[in-house]
Write an enzyme that holds these catalytic residues in place. Structure first.
Site, PDB file in Angstrom:
ATOM      1  N   MET A   1     -13.874 -16.107  57.998  1.00  0.00           N
ATOM      2  CA  MET A   1     -12.564 -15.819  58.552  1.00  0.00           C
ATOM      3  C   MET A   1     -12.319 -16.686  59.781  1.00  0.00           C
ATOM      4  SD  MET A   1     -11.482 -13.474  56.617  1.00  0.00           S
ATOM      5  CE  MET A   1     -12.338 -12.692  55.270  1.00  0.00           C
ATOM      6  N   ASN A 159     -20.174 -12.521  57.877  1.00  0.00           N
ATOM      7  CA  ASN A 159     -19.114 -13.527  57.846  1.00  0.00           C
ATOM      8  C   ASN A 159     -19.692 -14.833  58.398  1.00  0.00           C
ATOM      9  OD1 ASN A 159     -16.139 -14.017  57.505  1.00  0.00           O
ATOM     10  ND2 ASN A 159     -16.411 -14.626  59.638  1.00  0.00           N
ATOM     11  N   LEU A 160     -20.317 -15.623  57.530  1.00  0.00           N
ATOM     12  CA  LEU A 160     -21.118 -16.770  57.955  1.00  0.00           C
ATOM     13  C   LEU A 160     -20.310 -18.049  57.820  1.00  0.00           C
ATOM     14  CD1 LEU A 160     -24.415 -15.737  56.118  1.00  0.00           C
ATOM     15  CD2 LEU A 160     -23.504 -14.935  58.305  1.00  0.00           C
ATOM     16  N   GLU A 161     -19.874 -18.572  58.955  1.00  0.00           N
ATOM     17  CA  GLU A 161     -19.011 -19.738  58.960  1.00  0.00           C
ATOM     18  C   GLU A 161     -19.716 -20.935  59.584  1.00  0.00           C
ATOM     19  OE1 GLU A 161     -15.003 -18.963  60.092  1.00  0.00           O
ATOM     20  OE2 GLU A 161     -15.262 -16.792  59.976  1.00  0.00           O
ATOM     21  N   GLU A 162     -18.947 -21.997  59.777  1.00  0.00           N
ATOM     22  CA  GLU A 162     -19.481 -23.149  60.489  1.00  0.00           C
ATOM     23  C   GLU A 162     -19.899 -22.725  61.895  1.00  0.00           C
ATOM     24  OE1 GLU A 162     -20.327 -25.903  59.468  1.00  0.00           O
ATOM     25  OE2 GLU A 162     -18.951 -26.736  57.988  1.00  0.00           O
TER      26      GLU A 162
END
Length: 360
Positions: A1, A159-162
């Site tokens: 997200m 929620n694993l993002e950059e």
């Protein structure tokens, strides 16, 4: 997200306990945990929980949102590693230690007193996550277990993002940690959300799926986020259908099983790329998700589910949608997803076919 206006290229894992019993932690006096027992809700309510940031700006009054929309669950963001020094201690947005929090605990109590529940979200764009800083998957899982115990959670979202999801070592720690938590907390409902692409997902998302398969880890749900680079509903549905094929080819699932393990996470109003997603777009995707027997339909974010005049510079705002709407229009649609799928036992008891090599 996206973290408000940040680019939403993300991977998420959502973990929910649909039927677990609840007892007050013995350390109640010292850790200020929640005091209201979580209700028993069907898994599809956790699949409908919109994201909300409880410590950002002027957050919405969640019991009032519940009364206005019928929504019963919310996805609270974000648990990260401590800012600066890192380490393996869970904190809200890298700033507020979970161990000493009282503000979020009060919010959770309010939701549960009104008959609802929450999931807590791990990660967020641009932050440092525990999979990057904890020494092992076991240590990562133990850190997240502290969050589960503190708030008596039945739902947890990774929620694993950059930059984390581009790091295969960190990704493997997160997926393995989710597997450990699933085994440690019987009854967990687990959803894994990976990045959307016209082909279904990105190479990093495919790596996450391959990692889950190699660990023999079978979550209930995989979702993609078809926004930022998807200009209309037609392109969003095309990505969802392409991802459907990816699930079948990766895990050996038939179409019905793949749909029962598939979901979508959307963005309301103006996206970071300048696309505009309206209530009509959300309605089309709601009907699509229900007709296909999908198990997750959610969006970023509840903080933005308000009307406003878009700023002249075209900026995407974290506090309103920038499209004409009434308050909570998009949240009413997530509530419809749970209400219309309640008899379908969404995401529960769906066994992989015999040819699948992974298992619980």
């Amino acid at each position: 997200m996206p973290k408000f206006s940040a680019l939403a290229t993300a991977v998420a894992v959502s973990v929910g306990v649909a039927t677990a019993s609840w007892t007050m932690p013995s350390s109640a006096a010292s850790t200020n945990p929640v005091t209201i027992a979580p209700p028993t809700l069907p898994a599809n309510w956790y699949g409908s929980a919109p994201y909300v940031t409880p410590l950002y700006g002027n957050p919405p009054d969640l019991p009032k949102v519940m009364a206005a929309t019928g929504q019963k669950t919310f996805q609270l963001t974000f648990i990260q590693a401590p800012r600066g020094g890192g380490g393996c201690t869970p904190t809200w947005d890298g700033a507020v230690p979970v161990s000493t929090d009282t503000a979020v605990a009060r919010i959770i109590d309010g939701v549960r007193l009104a008959g609802g529940d929450v999931s807590v979200s791990i990660g967020g764009y641009g932050g440092t996550n525990l999979g990057q800083t904890c020494g092992s998957a076991e240590a990562t899982a133990s850190a997240y277990q502290q969050v589960i115990d503190k708030y008596a959670l039945r739902a947890l979202d990774f929620n694993l993002e950059e930059p984390e999801y581009s790091d295969p070592v960190a990704t493997r720690k997160e997926v393995r940690a989710a597997q450990i938590l699933q085994r440690r907390n019987p009854g967990l409902y687990i959803s894994v959300t990976t990045v959307a692409a016209p082909s279904g997902t990105t190479p990093q998302g495919q790596n996450l799926l391959n990692t889950a398969k190699s660990l023999h880890f079978t979550p209930n749900n995989y979702s993609i986020m078809p926004f930022n680079g998807f200009p209309d509903v037609r392109s969003q549905i095309a990505a969802i259908e392409a991802f459907h094929g990816v699930l079948m080819s990766t895990f050996g699932w038939d179409s019905a099983t793949a749909f029962a393990h598939e979901g979508m996470s959307l963005m309301n109003g103006r996206s970071d790329f300048g696309e505009y997603y309206t209530q009509a777009d959300f309605q089309t995707l709601l009907d699509y998700s229900i007709s296909r027997g999908m198990s997750r339909y959610t969006f970023w974010s509840l903080n933005r589910d308000h009307p406003c005049t878009p700023p002249a510079n075209g900026q995407t705002l974290g506090t309103c949608s920038s499209v004409p709407q009434h308050h909570w229009d998009f949240t009413r649609l997530t509530a419809q997803f749970a209400q219309r799928t309640s008899a379908m036992k969404v995401g529960v008891g769906v066994a992989p076919p015999a040819r699948a090599t992974h298992r619980r």
